[in-house]
Design a protein around this motif. Structure first.
Motif, mmCIF file in Angstrom:
data_model
loop_
_atom_site.group_PDB
_atom_site.id
_atom_site.type_symbol
_atom_site.label_atom_id
_atom_site.label_comp_id
_atom_site.label_asym_id
_atom_site.label_seq_id
_atom_site.Cartn_x
_atom_site.Cartn_y
_atom_site.Cartn_z
ATOM 1 N N SER A 1 0.838 -1.283 -0.132
ATOM 2 C CA SER A 1 -0.149 0.121 -0.049
ATOM 3 C C SER A 1 0.795 1.269 -0.099
ATOM 4 O O SER A 1 0.629 2.254 0.774
ATOM 5 C CB SER A 1 -0.856 0.131 1.350
ATOM 6 O OG SER A 1 -1.770 -1.032 1.155
ATOM 7 N N GLY A 2 1.818 1.139 -0.837
ATOM 8 C CA GLY A 2 2.713 2.381 -0.800
ATOM 9 C C GLY A 2 3.757 2.867 0.394
ATOM 10 O O GLY A 2 4.190 3.840 0.456
ATOM 11 N N ILE A 3 3.680 1.854 1.249
ATOM 12 C CA ILE A 3 4.630 1.937 2.311
ATOM 13 C C ILE A 3 5.947 1.155 2.093
ATOM 14 O O ILE A 3 6.074 0.081 1.681
ATOM 15 C CB ILE A 3 3.923 1.149 3.705
ATOM 16 C CG1 ILE A 3 2.899 2.129 4.045
ATOM 17 C CG2 ILE A 3 5.084 1.673 4.824
ATOM 18 C CD1 ILE A 3 1.922 1.654 5.270
ATOM 19 N N ASP A 4 7.017 1.847 2.064
ATOM 20 C CA ASP A 4 8.494 1.262 1.816
ATOM 21 C C ASP A 4 9.013 0.923 3.322
ATOM 22 O O ASP A 4 9.184 1.729 4.193
ATOM 23 C CB ASP A 4 9.349 2.479 1.446
ATOM 24 C CG ASP A 4 10.693 2.049 1.083
ATOM 25 O OD1 ASP A 4 11.447 2.856 0.774
ATOM 26 O OD2 ASP A 4 11.049 0.903 1.564
ATOM 27 N N PHE A 5 9.141 -0.373 3.427
ATOM 28 C CA PHE A 5 9.422 -0.951 4.664
ATOM 29 C C PHE A 5 10.933 -0.704 4.874
ATOM 30 O O PHE A 5 11.540 -0.954 6.014
ATOM 31 C CB PHE A 5 9.231 -2.587 4.725
ATOM 32 C CG PHE A 5 7.804 -2.801 4.983
ATOM 33 C CD1 PHE A 5 6.863 -3.019 3.957
ATOM 34 C CD2 PHE A 5 7.161 -2.733 6.202
ATOM 35 C CE1 PHE A 5 5.664 -3.299 4.024
ATOM 36 C CE2 PHE A 5 5.834 -2.945 6.440
ATOM 37 C CZ PHE A 5 5.156 -3.248 5.332
ATOM 38 N N ASP A 6 11.714 -0.002 4.148
ATOM 39 C CA ASP A 6 12.993 0.316 4.182
ATOM 40 C C ASP A 6 12.878 1.863 5.125
ATOM 41 O O ASP A 6 14.009 2.170 5.553
ATOM 42 C CB ASP A 6 13.808 0.482 3.235
ATOM 43 C CG ASP A 6 13.974 -0.986 2.657
ATOM 44 O OD1 ASP A 6 14.288 -1.038 1.405
ATOM 45 O OD2 ASP A 6 14.251 -1.876 3.380
ATOM 46 N N LEU A 7 11.868 2.464 5.193
ATOM 47 C CA LEU A 7 11.622 3.560 5.730
ATOM 48 C C LEU A 7 11.995 3.537 7.440
ATOM 49 O O LEU A 7 11.786 2.435 7.822
ATOM 50 C CB LEU A 7 10.249 4.248 5.494
ATOM 51 C CG LEU A 7 10.064 5.105 4.175
ATOM 52 C CD1 LEU A 7 8.580 5.288 4.269
ATOM 53 C CD2 LEU A 7 10.938 6.053 3.899
ATOM 54 N N ASN B 1 3.443 6.467 10.022
ATOM 55 C CA ASN B 1 2.895 7.832 9.754
ATOM 56 C C ASN B 1 1.948 7.660 8.584
ATOM 57 O O ASN B 1 0.727 8.044 8.363
ATOM 58 C CB ASN B 1 3.604 9.025 9.736
ATOM 59 C CG ASN B 1 3.894 9.512 11.234
ATOM 60 O OD1 ASN B 1 3.449 9.191 12.132
ATOM 61 N ND2 ASN B 1 5.171 10.325 11.411
ATOM 62 N N ILE B 2 2.780 7.053 7.433
ATOM 63 C CA ILE B 2 2.020 6.759 6.037
ATOM 64 C C ILE B 2 0.522 6.001 6.271
ATOM 65 O O ILE B 2 -0.258 6.155 5.804
ATOM 66 C CB ILE B 2 3.130 6.229 5.205
ATOM 67 C CG1 ILE B 2 4.156 7.240 4.717
ATOM 68 C CG2 ILE B 2 2.249 5.716 3.885
ATOM 69 C CD1 ILE B 2 5.385 6.713 4.186
ATOM 70 N N PHE B 3 0.987 4.742 6.905
ATOM 71 C CA PHE B 3 0.012 3.754 7.228
ATOM 72 C C PHE B 3 -1.130 4.454 7.932
ATOM 73 O O PHE B 3 -2.395 4.632 7.654
ATOM 74 C CB PHE B 3 0.446 2.743 8.074
ATOM 75 C CG PHE B 3 -0.972 1.945 8.576
ATOM 76 C CD1 PHE B 3 -1.278 1.946 9.936
ATOM 77 C CD2 PHE B 3 -1.446 1.015 7.499
ATOM 78 C CE1 PHE B 3 -2.511 1.422 10.388
ATOM 79 C CE2 PHE B 3 -2.530 0.251 8.231
ATOM 80 C CZ PHE B 3 -3.261 0.259 9.491
#
Length: 186
Positions: free
Chosen positions: A129-135, A142-144
Motif C-alpha cells: 500500500s505504498g509503504i516502503d519498509f526500508d523507511l 505515519n504513512i499507514f
C-alpha cells in the motif's frame, strides 16, 4: 551496512555499554541515554527502530516515560528492562504499549533484538500500500496512519466520533493525530 538503529536508555553504564558493544559488533547503530531527560532530547531529533529502556532510573523512571510517550502518540517501539521486575510492572508496561519486558541481566541479546525488529518489519524490503519498509518505523507508521484515517473519514462522512470509536481512540487524541499527520478533518 547498518541493519537497525537502537536507543538504549539505562543509568547503569556497564549494562548499556555491554549491550551497545554486542549490537555494534553485528552492525546495529546504538545510541545511549543515561536518563529520561537525555532520551527525550535524543528522540526529538532521531528515529529508532527499537528503544530498550530500563524501568528504574534516577530522575524520571522508565515506566512514567513510557506512559508519557504513549499518551503523546509515540510511535517508536519500546522494550522495557529491569533487574527487579515485578509481575504488575510487566503487565503495566505491556498495557501501556511496550513490545516486551526483559529481565536483566540480558543474556543472548542478539536473538531478542532480531525478533523485535522482525516484528516491526525492519528486515523486509517489499512495499505494501505504498509503504516502503526500508523507511524508519515512525515514517512508515505515519504513512499507514494517514491512509487509515483518510479511509475511515471518507467511509463515515468525516464523522470524528465514529472514526474515534472505530480506531479505539479518544476524540481529543484523534484530533491531535489528524493534526500531526496533516489531515484536514472536514
Amino acid at each position: 551496512m547498518i541493519i537497525g538503529n537502537i536507543l538504549i536508555i539505562d543509568d547503569e553504564k556497564i549494562n548499556s555499554e555491554t549491550i551497545k558493544d554486542t549490537l555494534e559488533d553485528v552492525n546495529y547503530s546504538v545510541t545511549l541515554a543515561a536518563n529520561a531527560t537525555e532520551a527525550k532530547a535524543i528522540v526529538k531529533t532521531q528515529t529508532f527502530d527499537l528503544i530498550m529502556m530500563d524501568v528504574w532510573m534516577s530522575g524520571q523512571d522508565g515506566m512514567s516515560l513510557l506512559e508519557e510517550w504513549m499518551n503523546a502518540g509515540f510511535t517508536m517501539p519500546v522494550v522495557m528492562m529491569s533487574g527487579h521486575a515485578e509481575h504488575q510492572d510487566v503487565i503495566k508496561a505491556i498495557k501501556l504499549g511496550a513490545l516486551d519486558f526483559l529481565k536483566k541481566p540480558l543474556h543472548d541479546i542478539l536473538p531478542l533484538v532480531r525478533k523485535f525488529l522482525s516484528k516491526q518489519g525492519i528486515y523486509k524490503s517489499e512495499k505494501v500500500s505504498g509503504i516502503d519498509f526500508d523507511l524508519p518505523l515512525k515514517s512508515a507508521r505515519n504513512i499507514f496512519e494517514a491512509q487509515y484515517f483518510k479511509h475511515h473519514l471518507s467511509q463515515n462522512n468525516n464523522n470524528i466520533a465514529k472514526v474515534a470509536d472505530i480506531a479505539g481512540l479518544e476524540r481529543t487524541t484523534l484530533y491531535r493525530k489528524l493534526k500531526d499527520l496533516g489531515i484536514d478533518k472536514k
